[in-house]
Write a protein that holds these residues in place. Sequence first.
Motif, PDB file in Angstrom:
ATOM      1  N   ASN A  34       0.824  -1.212   0.000  1.00  0.00           N
ATOM      2  CA  ASN A  34       0.000   0.000   0.000  1.00  0.00           C
ATOM      3  C   ASN A  34       0.858   1.262   0.000  1.00  0.00           C
ATOM      4  O   ASN A  34       0.551   2.230  -0.694  1.00  0.00           O
ATOM      5  CB  ASN A  34      -0.956   0.000   1.191  1.00  0.00           C
ATOM      6  CG  ASN A  34      -1.988  -1.097   1.101  1.00  0.00           C
ATOM      7  OD1 ASN A  34      -2.217  -1.668   0.037  1.00  0.00           O
ATOM      8  ND2 ASN A  34      -2.608  -1.415   2.218  1.00  0.00           N
ATOM      9  N   ARG A  35       1.937   1.247   0.781  1.00  0.00           N
ATOM     10  CA  ARG A  35       2.848   2.401   0.826  1.00  0.00           C
ATOM     11  C   ARG A  35       3.472   2.663  -0.538  1.00  0.00           C
ATOM     12  O   ARG A  35       3.497   3.807  -1.016  1.00  0.00           O
ATOM     13  CB  ARG A  35       3.951   2.156   1.860  1.00  0.00           C
ATOM     14  CG  ARG A  35       3.933   3.072   3.028  1.00  0.00           C
ATOM     15  CD  ARG A  35       5.139   2.917   3.946  1.00  0.00           C
ATOM     16  NE  ARG A  35       5.757   1.616   4.039  1.00  0.00           N
ATOM     17  CZ  ARG A  35       5.387   0.658   4.877  1.00  0.00           C
ATOM     18  NH1 ARG A  35       4.387   0.841   5.701  1.00  0.00           N
ATOM     19  NH2 ARG A  35       6.027  -0.495   4.900  1.00  0.00           N
ATOM     20  N   LEU A  36       3.984   1.616  -1.158  1.00  0.00           N
ATOM     21  CA  LEU A  36       4.611   1.783  -2.472  1.00  0.00           C
ATOM     22  C   LEU A  36       3.604   2.271  -3.510  1.00  0.00           C
ATOM     23  O   LEU A  36       3.913   3.136  -4.334  1.00  0.00           O
ATOM     24  CB  LEU A  36       5.255   0.473  -2.928  1.00  0.00           C
ATOM     25  CG  LEU A  36       6.513   0.052  -2.172  1.00  0.00           C
ATOM     26  CD1 LEU A  36       6.944  -1.348  -2.582  1.00  0.00           C
ATOM     27  CD2 LEU A  36       7.638   1.046  -2.385  1.00  0.00           C
ATOM     28  N   THR A  37       2.395   1.753  -3.454  1.00  0.00           N
ATOM     29  CA  THR A  37       1.352   2.187  -4.384  1.00  0.00           C
ATOM     30  C   THR A  37       1.016   3.655  -4.155  1.00  0.00           C
ATOM     31  O   THR A  37       0.912   4.437  -5.112  1.00  0.00           O
ATOM     32  CB  THR A  37       0.087   1.317  -4.225  1.00  0.00           C
ATOM     33  OG1 THR A  37       0.428  -0.037  -4.519  1.00  0.00           O
ATOM     34  CG2 THR A  37      -1.019   1.779  -5.156  1.00  0.00           C
ATOM     35  N   ASN A  38       0.852   4.046  -2.899  1.00  0.00           N
ATOM     36  CA  ASN A  38       0.518   5.442  -2.587  1.00  0.00           C
ATOM     37  C   ASN A  38       1.637   6.399  -2.982  1.00  0.00           C
ATOM     38  O   ASN A  38       1.368   7.480  -3.518  1.00  0.00           O
ATOM     39  CB  ASN A  38       0.171   5.599  -1.114  1.00  0.00           C
ATOM     40  CG  ASN A  38      -1.152   4.964  -0.757  1.00  0.00           C
ATOM     41  OD1 ASN A  38      -1.998   4.754  -1.611  1.00  0.00           O
ATOM     42  ND2 ASN A  38      -1.324   4.625   0.509  1.00  0.00           N
ATOM     43  N   ILE A  39       2.876   6.012  -2.731  1.00  0.00           N
ATOM     44  CA  ILE A  39       4.009   6.857  -3.131  1.00  0.00           C
ATOM     45  C   ILE A  39       4.018   7.031  -4.641  1.00  0.00           C
ATOM     46  O   ILE A  39       4.239   8.132  -5.153  1.00  0.00           O
ATOM     47  CB  ILE A  39       5.349   6.265  -2.633  1.00  0.00           C
ATOM     48  CG1 ILE A  39       5.460   6.402  -1.118  1.00  0.00           C
ATOM     49  CG2 ILE A  39       6.535   6.949  -3.310  1.00  0.00           C
ATOM     50  CD1 ILE A  39       6.625   5.622  -0.520  1.00  0.00           C
ATOM     51  N   SER A  40       3.759   5.967  -5.354  1.00  0.00           N
ATOM     52  CA  SER A  40       3.743   6.025  -6.811  1.00  0.00           C
ATOM     53  C   SER A  40       2.638   6.952  -7.318  1.00  0.00           C
ATOM     54  O   SER A  40       2.873   7.810  -8.175  1.00  0.00           O
ATOM     55  CB  SER A  40       3.557   4.615  -7.368  1.00  0.00           C
ATOM     56  OG  SER A  40       3.495   4.656  -8.765  1.00  0.00           O
ATOM     57  N   ALA A  95       9.274   3.772  -6.506  1.00  0.00           N
ATOM     58  CA  ALA A  95       8.238   3.011  -5.796  1.00  0.00           C
ATOM     59  C   ALA A  95       7.540   2.026  -6.732  1.00  0.00           C
ATOM     60  O   ALA A  95       7.305   0.863  -6.374  1.00  0.00           O
ATOM     61  CB  ALA A  95       7.217   3.964  -5.178  1.00  0.00           C
ATOM     62  N   THR A  96       7.232   2.466  -7.934  1.00  0.00           N
ATOM     63  CA  THR A  96       6.569   1.594  -8.907  1.00  0.00           C
ATOM     64  C   THR A  96       7.463   0.408  -9.262  1.00  0.00           C
ATOM     65  O   THR A  96       7.012  -0.744  -9.282  1.00  0.00           O
ATOM     66  CB  THR A  96       6.217   2.377 -10.183  1.00  0.00           C
ATOM     67  OG1 THR A  96       5.327   3.432  -9.843  1.00  0.00           O
ATOM     68  CG2 THR A  96       5.586   1.497 -11.235  1.00  0.00           C
TER      69      THR A  96
END
Length: 155
Positions: A34-40, A95-96
């Motif tokens: 979720n963190r990586l998705t939100n950062i992206s 992040a992506t």
Amino acid sequence: MPEESGIRQDLLDRIEGKRDGVNAYLHRVRPRRNRLTNISIIGSALAAVLTAGPALGGAPFSSGVQHILSLQDDSTVWRVLCLAALVTSVSATIATNLSKSQDISAEVIAAEACNAELEGLRTSLEFGMLPIREAVKLYQQYVAKVPFVEDTPAR
């Protein structure tokens, strides 16, 4: 029959142990995904916003930001906006790519599916709806889908 009951219980314990491992894995990995998705998403959106102002507003936009921030030179406005757009864009890209390279989403989906399959298997075993040989085969098939999940000891 008493021997079959012991085997059935051992398999039920293994199922619950594996489900505990799957749940621990999901508890640990979902927040990271979720963190990586939100950062992206946020990084990409911010990069677009930071470049849209100068692109759409041109010199009047630059002058307005220069005035609001009390800057001496309008080139500073362009530099700051470009640098901020670069940083947010690079963050989104990293992040992506981290998410894709580690295939986190696919692993989470596989773990969730395995958890559901193991729950169904447990229920079928508890109600005696499934012969033990078939249940063992199904258990092996289900856990083979999640080799990245560490086993927890049988209860």
